[in-house]
Design a protein around this motif. Structure first.
Motif, PDB file in Angstrom:
ATOM      1  N   ALA A 113     -18.253  -5.656  42.903  1.00  0.00           N
ATOM      2  CA  ALA A 113     -19.319  -6.122  42.013  1.00  0.00           C
ATOM      3  C   ALA A 113     -20.146  -4.942  41.509  1.00  0.00           C
ATOM      4  N   GLU A 114     -20.452  -3.987  42.386  1.00  0.00           N
ATOM      5  CA  GLU A 114     -21.227  -2.821  41.972  1.00  0.00           C
ATOM      6  C   GLU A 114     -20.442  -1.970  40.987  1.00  0.00           C
ATOM      7  N   LEU A 115     -19.128  -1.852  41.190  1.00  0.00           N
ATOM      8  CA  LEU A 115     -18.308  -1.080  40.256  1.00  0.00           C
ATOM      9  C   LEU A 115     -18.310  -1.733  38.873  1.00  0.00           C
ATOM     10  N   ILE A 116     -18.153  -3.063  38.834  1.00  0.00           N
ATOM     11  CA  ILE A 116     -18.146  -3.776  37.555  1.00  0.00           C
ATOM     12  C   ILE A 116     -19.486  -3.618  36.846  1.00  0.00           C
ATOM     13  N   GLN A 122     -22.759   1.334  32.033  1.00  0.00           N
ATOM     14  CA  GLN A 122     -22.510   2.758  31.797  1.00  0.00           C
ATOM     15  C   GLN A 122     -23.325   3.638  32.746  1.00  0.00           C
ATOM     16  N   GLN A 123     -23.292   3.257  33.993  1.00  0.00           N
ATOM     17  CA  GLN A 123     -23.961   4.016  35.040  1.00  0.00           C
ATOM     18  C   GLN A 123     -22.909   4.619  35.968  1.00  0.00           C
ATOM     19  N   PRO A 124     -23.228   5.723  36.634  1.00  0.00           N
ATOM     20  CA  PRO A 124     -22.260   6.324  37.567  1.00  0.00           C
ATOM     21  C   PRO A 124     -21.996   5.409  38.754  1.00  0.00           C
ATOM     22  N   VAL A 125     -20.774   5.435  39.233  1.00  0.00           N
ATOM     23  CA  VAL A 125     -20.392   4.655  40.413  1.00  0.00           C
ATOM     24  C   VAL A 125     -20.648   5.500  41.647  1.00  0.00           C
TER      25      VAL A 125
END
Length: 401
Positions: A113-116, A122-125
């Protein structure tokens, strides 16, 4: 001198870190004191010897106990509501096969969910998310879909694509495989003349290519801000459906895109799968099975559309309902899979149908400016190789003039 009633001295802060059970116990204790005090107040009220000071002291004690009871009850109710919410969430997670926040499945779901969300915004993973998903690249600067997510999307069987259950699926870069899994020192060991001819023309090694395509998973702002479980389910369901649709499309199309002709079972030309005819669907499939070499017939399966199968069942029933109740395997003695796109039945050993996803799956985001819906975009490189055309037959009904 009138004896003043003893006031219950309780420190309200004492209840700050108590458990729910202790809160219940304290509420019961104060409730009993309050009930006892109300009884004393009633007795004093009708006692002609009681002074106003006695009544006022009891009323003050009652007000003090009531205030303390309300404070503890508020803490108790808040804690109880929080525990009920956690319990409800736990039940939902259990119904989805997710045990708890400490369970590995829950950690992976949260990381997905955080990756999606990070991709769409458009934030860094974060490195923690990549680690949880088994990222193979330590730099974190690329857009490669981490191992856990890509493996589950590409390798887990999907009900929507029956080929997933019988064909070979891999996720390997620059894949080359032999057409025959074994060799003998005798050059003439291949007894099937069709296979021998095919290998003489096309060689004994299959090289997989890279055919790029994209799958778009629309994500609304409501879903994006919702629970991890709903977000991951929504995106994965869309991506899985897209992958399954692409796999079926390239395998069963009769109008392939340029460069994708070899991926279709219905490829025409010199390297086409042999067509075997019959007076009807049933006979055509029987003839196709008989025409296969025994090496392939042993593991042969049948893929056909359901409309053709109902015609066969209707013909075989001949006034009774025996075959309607029987499993499809009982008709030809072989496993039958239904795909509506299979306009002509395909019979053969589907271990020679090989799908490979080359390179790592990429992910990015796109926004539909007309609707405002964000897309989680998956880019994959797919190739389908029919390693041995001689392992298959296409059944076709003879058209009478």
């Amino acid at each position: 001198m009138t004896n003043k009633p003893q006031m219950l001295k309780l420190d309200i802060q004492f209840f700050g870190d108590k458990t729910l059970y202790e809160h219940k116990q304290n509420m019961a204790t104060i409730g009993q004191q309050l009930q006892k005090l109300e009884g004393e107040l009633s007795q004093k009220a009708i006692d002609p010897t009681a002074t106003m000071e006695d009544l006022q002291a009891l009323q003050k004690s009652k007000a003090d106990l009531k205030m303390r009871f309300d404070v503890i009850k508020e803490q108790h109710d808040g804690m109880e509501a929080e525990q009920k919410a956690k319990f409800t969430q736990q039940q939902e997670q259990n119904s989805l096969g997710i045990a708890s926040e400490n369970d590995p499945k829950q950690k992976v779901a949260k990381a997905k969910a955080e990756l999606i969300r990070a991709t769409i915004r458009q934030q860094p993973v974060s490195p923690d998310v990549r680690q949880a998903l088994g990222d193979r690249n330590g730099t974190g600067g690329e857009k490669l879909l981490p191992t856990t997510m890509s493996d589950q999307l590409l390798m887990e069987p999907l009900v929507k694509n029956p080929l997933r259950e019988i064909s070979t699926f891999t996720n390997l870069m620059n894949l080359e495989v032999p057409k025959i899994s074994f060799q003998l020192d005798d050059d003439d060991f291949i007894e099937d003349t069709e296979t021998a001819k095919e290998m003489e023309v096309t060689g004994d090694v299959v090289k997989f290519g890279r055919n790029k395509f994209k799958v778009f998973a629309p994500v609304s702002e409501t879903v994006l801000r919702g629970t991890d479980v709903n977000l991951v389910q929504s995106v994965e369901r869309a991506l899985e459906s897209g992958l399954a649709a692409k796999e079926k499309k390239v395998a069963f199309t009769k109008s392939p895109k340029s460069g994708e002709e070899h991926m279709s079972f219905y490829q025409t030309g010199a390297t086409a799968i042999k067509v075997v005819e019959g007076a009807d669907i049933y006979e055509a499939i029987v003839n196709a099975l008989a025409d296969l070499h025994e090496d392939y017939r042993e593991n042969a399966k049948i893929i056909m559309n359901y409309a053709d199968y109902t015609k066969v069942v209707k013909f075989l029933n001949n006034g009774n309902s025996t075959y309607f109740a029987a499993p499809p395997e009982s008709v030809w003695g072989k496993t039958v899979k239904f795909v509506d796109a299979a306009t002509d039945p395909i019979i053969g050993d589907f271990s020679y149908s090989h799908f490979n996803y080359d390179l790592d799956v990429l992910y990015e985001r796109d926004k539909n400016v007309r609707t405002g819906i964000e897309d989680f975009v998956l880019t994959a490189y797919l190739d389908h190789q029919i390693k041995l055309k001689s392992a298959f037959r296409i059944a076709k009904v003879v058209t009478t003039p």
